[in-house]
Scaffold this motif. Structure first.
Motif, mmCIF file in Angstrom:
data_model
loop_
_atom_site.group_PDB
_atom_site.id
_atom_site.type_symbol
_atom_site.label_atom_id
_atom_site.label_comp_id
_atom_site.label_asym_id
_atom_site.label_seq_id
_atom_site.Cartn_x
_atom_site.Cartn_y
_atom_site.Cartn_z
ATOM 1 N N TYR A 105 31.853 -23.634 95.876
ATOM 2 C CA TYR A 105 31.912 -23.160 97.283
ATOM 3 C C TYR A 105 32.559 -24.222 97.816
ATOM 4 C CZ TYR A 105 28.016 -19.817 96.180
ATOM 5 O OH TYR A 105 27.497 -18.696 95.677
ATOM 6 N N LEU A 106 33.800 -23.817 98.662
ATOM 7 C CA LEU A 106 34.470 -25.026 99.373
ATOM 8 C C LEU A 106 34.412 -24.613 100.704
ATOM 9 C CD1 LEU A 106 36.744 -27.291 99.394
ATOM 10 C CD2 LEU A 106 38.073 -25.498 99.083
ATOM 11 N N VAL A 107 33.859 -25.579 101.750
ATOM 12 C CA VAL A 107 34.281 -25.375 103.153
ATOM 13 C C VAL A 107 35.325 -26.447 103.625
ATOM 14 C CG1 VAL A 107 32.809 -25.888 105.125
ATOM 15 C CG2 VAL A 107 31.532 -25.101 103.337
ATOM 16 N N ILE A 108 36.054 -25.502 104.437
ATOM 17 C CA ILE A 108 37.297 -26.376 105.040
ATOM 18 C C ILE A 108 36.898 -26.498 106.668
ATOM 19 C CG2 ILE A 108 39.559 -26.328 105.639
ATOM 20 C CD1 ILE A 108 40.479 -24.471 103.320
ATOM 21 N N TYR A 109 36.626 -27.716 106.853
ATOM 22 C CA TYR A 109 36.043 -28.085 107.944
ATOM 23 C C TYR A 109 36.884 -29.021 108.928
ATOM 24 C CZ TYR A 109 32.145 -30.376 111.073
ATOM 25 O OH TYR A 109 31.220 -30.588 112.142
ATOM 26 N N PHE A 110 37.159 -28.236 110.115
ATOM 27 C CA PHE A 110 38.142 -29.019 110.984
ATOM 28 C C PHE A 110 37.275 -29.679 111.877
ATOM 29 C CE2 PHE A 110 41.250 -26.015 109.235
ATOM 30 C CZ PHE A 110 42.446 -26.688 109.554
ATOM 31 N N ASP A 111 37.574 -30.889 112.079
ATOM 32 C CA ASP A 111 36.844 -31.935 113.203
ATOM 33 C C ASP A 111 37.674 -31.869 114.412
ATOM 34 O OD1 ASP A 111 35.226 -33.321 114.747
ATOM 35 O OD2 ASP A 111 35.575 -35.162 113.353
ATOM 36 N N ASP A 112 37.796 -30.971 115.283
ATOM 37 C CA ASP A 112 38.690 -31.075 116.518
ATOM 38 C C ASP A 112 38.228 -31.994 117.630
ATOM 39 O OD1 ASP A 112 40.364 -29.227 115.519
ATOM 40 O OD2 ASP A 112 39.827 -27.545 116.478
ATOM 41 N N THR A 113 37.030 -32.597 117.466
ATOM 42 C CA THR A 113 36.745 -33.663 118.351
ATOM 43 C C THR A 113 37.502 -34.945 117.983
ATOM 44 O OG1 THR A 113 34.915 -34.142 117.210
ATOM 45 C CG2 THR A 113 34.401 -32.655 118.966
ATOM 46 N N ASN A 114 38.015 -35.087 116.834
ATOM 47 C CA ASN A 114 38.799 -36.258 116.317
ATOM 48 C C ASN A 114 39.961 -35.935 115.739
ATOM 49 O OD1 ASN A 114 36.676 -38.390 116.795
ATOM 50 N ND2 ASN A 114 35.533 -37.030 115.624
ATOM 51 N N MET A 139 34.784 -19.963 96.111
ATOM 52 C CA MET A 139 34.403 -19.180 97.450
ATOM 53 C C MET A 139 34.706 -19.986 98.518
ATOM 54 S SD MET A 139 32.940 -16.378 96.678
ATOM 55 C CE MET A 139 31.628 -15.695 97.971
ATOM 56 N N VAL A 140 35.496 -19.661 99.340
ATOM 57 C CA VAL A 140 36.151 -20.420 100.692
ATOM 58 C C VAL A 140 35.215 -20.158 101.779
ATOM 59 C CG1 VAL A 140 38.076 -21.460 101.787
ATOM 60 C CG2 VAL A 140 38.108 -20.818 99.244
ATOM 61 N N MET A 141 35.043 -21.002 102.855
ATOM 62 C CA MET A 141 34.594 -20.729 104.151
ATOM 63 C C MET A 141 35.408 -21.679 104.943
ATOM 64 S SD MET A 141 30.772 -20.877 105.678
ATOM 65 C CE MET A 141 30.529 -22.614 105.894
ATOM 66 N N ARG A 201 28.238 -25.804 92.731
ATOM 67 C CA ARG A 201 28.918 -27.180 93.190
ATOM 68 C C ARG A 201 29.222 -26.837 94.576
ATOM 69 N NH1 ARG A 201 33.853 -28.040 90.224
ATOM 70 N NH2 ARG A 201 33.884 -25.628 89.854
ATOM 71 N N LYS A 202 29.317 -27.635 95.407
ATOM 72 C CA LYS A 202 29.737 -27.573 97.093
ATOM 73 C C LYS A 202 30.677 -28.779 97.324
ATOM 74 C CE LYS A 202 25.723 -26.836 96.912
ATOM 75 N NZ LYS A 202 24.778 -26.592 95.976
ATOM 76 N N ALA A 203 31.644 -28.239 97.846
ATOM 77 C CA ALA A 203 32.701 -29.522 98.406
ATOM 78 C C ALA A 203 32.834 -29.096 99.817
ATOM 79 C CB ALA A 203 33.861 -29.432 97.615
ATOM 80 N N MET A 204 33.214 -29.960 100.668
ATOM 81 C CA MET A 204 33.748 -30.077 101.994
ATOM 82 C C MET A 204 34.869 -30.673 102.172
ATOM 83 S SD MET A 204 30.200 -30.314 104.509
ATOM 84 C CE MET A 204 31.371 -30.486 106.127
ATOM 85 N N LEU A 205 35.995 -30.164 102.569
ATOM 86 C CA LEU A 205 37.202 -30.522 102.919
ATOM 87 C C LEU A 205 37.301 -30.762 104.372
ATOM 88 C CD1 LEU A 205 40.175 -31.534 102.499
ATOM 89 C CD2 LEU A 205 40.869 -29.117 102.228
ATOM 90 N N VAL A 206 37.164 -32.067 104.769
ATOM 91 C CA VAL A 206 36.973 -32.225 106.261
ATOM 92 C C VAL A 206 38.487 -32.750 106.572
ATOM 93 C CG1 VAL A 206 35.969 -33.812 108.032
ATOM 94 C CG2 VAL A 206 34.643 -33.165 105.999
ATOM 95 N N VAL A 207 39.030 -31.991 107.917
ATOM 96 C CA VAL A 207 40.133 -32.501 108.442
ATOM 97 C C VAL A 207 40.176 -32.970 109.576
ATOM 98 C CG1 VAL A 207 42.397 -31.302 109.198
ATOM 99 C CG2 VAL A 207 40.989 -30.270 107.481
ATOM 100 N N THR A 208 40.528 -34.199 109.655
ATOM 101 C CA THR A 208 40.284 -35.018 110.763
ATOM 102 C C THR A 208 41.096 -36.345 111.062
ATOM 103 O OG1 THR A 208 38.600 -36.653 111.979
ATOM 104 C CG2 THR A 208 38.475 -36.519 109.494
ATOM 105 N N ASP A 209 41.294 -36.944 112.029
ATOM 106 C CA ASP A 209 42.084 -38.305 112.195
ATOM 107 C C ASP A 209 41.086 -39.433 112.074
ATOM 108 O OD1 ASP A 209 44.334 -36.944 112.609
ATOM 109 O OD2 ASP A 209 44.573 -37.307 114.880
#
Length: 557
Positions: free
Chosen positions: A107-116, A142-144, A263-271
């Motif tokens: 399970y892959l979560v694509i996480y956009f941290d738009d506060t940063n 599976m992608v979220m 398995r779980k993974a988080m792809l965090v998009v941030t600066d």
């Protein structure tokens, strides 16, 4: 909507199941207990050579796993296709009595941290992710897609249709991004503008202008400095709160992921995230106003002032929390790319570029540290991002999974893990520990997973439905939730006149905005007279919970 719509998700589990047969009244009554299930501890291990390529063909005999420094017996072993298929012909395989490690879905979560996250790098990340999702990806993926801008929004729930995720990315692209760097930039520019104005009034010497002629400070420069310091204090405090709120939202998401098997993974998009909020501003302020007598004490203390807001322990806790729930971080960072804001290189009062680089390094080190602790890695949001994402795709399909049975069950403690691999020059990466969660927390996690992701199993055949919905005077609706439980699936404890069972129900509701109600636990006794036991084992126990909910689509777990 004038009404309300419900989707019911069943999420029930039992530590064990015992079936109790009929007994004659004159015979002594026995107590039946089922053995307690010991959850396996699964550890994904990435083994690479000096060139960073996955090492194929390893077997169970090549691995050793230690918990808190003590060797553990590996009960399950699994080599993913990316490393198993390349095993040399005739290579010894794992012992036949060692099963494949369970739950290898990803399970892959694509996480956009738009506060940063700035607009430019946000757009770049979206373009690269489109290519990533269109490439060959690991099986059983599976992608979220999730966005956080002060509020957590799920743009795409888990799906194996990557085309659907790409379309959701297009929708996400249309949303404006938020960034705390806008406030930071504004205050830095005000500092430079104040220094420039003072320099002009002082014949071009900003230090002399700040101090003023005859030992008196320029009143405007002094007043603006004092006002800016208050703004920085407020900015730092607000950033601390925003960051802690953001981390709490990540923890809630991670907790819901824990209820999913696999398995779980988080792809965090941030600066990047400020580890010591306001540090750059405090240090720039100190350099700018150190020559003003009335501000000199605060200027000298500006460097240490930032350390009041050290968030490193919060990030450490996030990493431990993720490890406790089998979630790895893949942090997508700017890594110093384009961090400098382009302020004047001629300023004699601030070394902006040096401060920017130092802050960027602090942020990137924290992100790399968090990713490393959880067995993930940090990626650079640069033109080479597509190649990095391709390596991640290969990596997620090129791992070894080990599992063991711990000697403790639900002790609530954090346990360190170490995996050793035979061979010279190999690099080993894995999560560095896990939390042995109590059964009650595991049940809460599974309920949250059902509410947030709509994914749950129902091995006990529990029934869940809603009765007639009726409106209330306050604008909410009263919803009867009807639960049926097969009595034959319960552990029944005999007593003199009856057998006693007990039902524990954990319930939460997710509304159409994504908000969750606090999980509620209800317990009900299930008494069965000894004379009715045989007939009761083929029947259901029924319960009705009455919930008051707001209008709109609701998911009851």
């Amino acid at each position: 909507m004038t009404g309300t719509t419900f989707r019911a998700i069943i999420c029930f589990a039992a530590a064990g199941v015992a079936l109790v047969g009929a007994q004659e009244p004159e015979e002594p009554l026995a107590t039946f207990f089922a053995p307690l299930e010991v959850p396996l501890v699964s550890v994904e291990v990435y083994v690479s050579d000096q060139a960073g390529k996955p090492v194929p063909g390893l077997t169970l005999a090549d691995f050793e796993i230690l918990e808190d420094g003590k060797p553990m017996s590996i009960s399950h072993f699994y080599a993913a296709p990316g490393v198993a298929e390349a095993a040399p012909e005739g290579q010894a395989q794992p012992d036949e009595d060692v099963g494949g490690a369970p739950d290898q879905d990803l399970y892959l979560v694509i996480y956009f941290d738009d506060t940063n996250l700035g607009r430019g790098r946000r757009q770049s990340a979206i373009e690269h992710l489109r290519g990533f999702l269109s490439s060959e990806l690991p099986p059983d993926l599976m992608v979220m897609l999730v966005r956080y801008d002060g509020r957590l929004s799920i743009f795409q729930e888990f799906t194996d249709d990557t085309d659907e995720v790409v379309r959701a990315l297009a929708s996400l692209q249309q949303n404006a991004s938020n960034t705390r760097k806008l406030d930071e930039d504004r205050m830095l520019r005000e500092m430079e503008n104040a220094a420039t104005a003072a320099a002009l009034s002082g014949g071009g010497d900003p230090l002399a202008a700040a101090a003023g002629s005859g030992g008196g400070a320029d009143p405007f420069f002094e007043t603006r400095g004092s006002s800016l310091l208050q703004e920085i204090d407020s900015y730092a405090e607000q950033t601390v709160q925003r960051t802690r709120t953001s981390l709490a939202n990540q923890q809630n998401l991670i907790r819901s992921l824990s209820g999913l098997s696999g398995r779980k993974a988080m792809l965090v998009v941030t600066d990047g995230v400020e580890v010591r909020p306001g540090e750059l501003l405090y240090r720039a302020w100190g350099q700018t106003f150190e020559s003003v007598p009335s501000l000199s004490i605060d200027a000298r203390a500006a460097f240490t002032r930032a350390f009041r807001n050290n968030l490193q322990p919060d990030f450490d806790e996030l990493a431990r929390f993720a490890n406790g729930h089998r979630v790895s971080f893949y942090n997508l960072s700017a890594m110093g790319q384009g961090r400098a804001r382009g302020f004047s290189a001629e300023s004699r009062l601030m070394d902006e570029q040096g401060l920017f680089v130092e802050q960027a390094m602090n942020e990137d080190v924290t992100m790399a540290y968090t990713a490393g602790l959880t067995g993930g890695r940090t990626l650079v949001n640069s033109p080479a991002l597509s190649e990095q994402l391709e390596k991640v795709s290969v990596e997620l399909a090129s791992y070894y999974s080990l599992a063991f049975e711990p000697a403790h069950v639900g002790d609530g403690k954090y346990h360190r893990l170490e995996v050793r691999v035979k061979g010279e020059g190999v690099k080993v990466r894995h999560r560095e520990g896990y939390m042995d969660l109590p059964q009650s927390e595991r049940m809460t996690d599974r309920t949250l997973a059902a509410a947030v992701h709509g994914i749950a199993d129902n091995p006990l055949g529990i029934g869940l439905s809603n009765g007639e919905v009726t409106p209330r005077d306050d604008g909410t609706y009263l919803v009867p939730v009807i639960i049926t439980v097969p009595i034959g699936q319960l552990v029944l404890i005999p007593s003199e006149e009856e057998h006693q069972g007990r039902i524990s129900i954990l319930l939460t509701v997710r509304d159409q905005r994504g908000d969750l109600s606090a999980p509620q636990r209800r317990e009900y006794p299930v008494p069965v007279r000894n004379a009715d036991l045989a007939a009761a084992l083929g029947q259901n126990a029924g319960f009705t919970l009455r919930l008051a909910v707001r209008p709109g689509r609701q998911r009851i777990a």
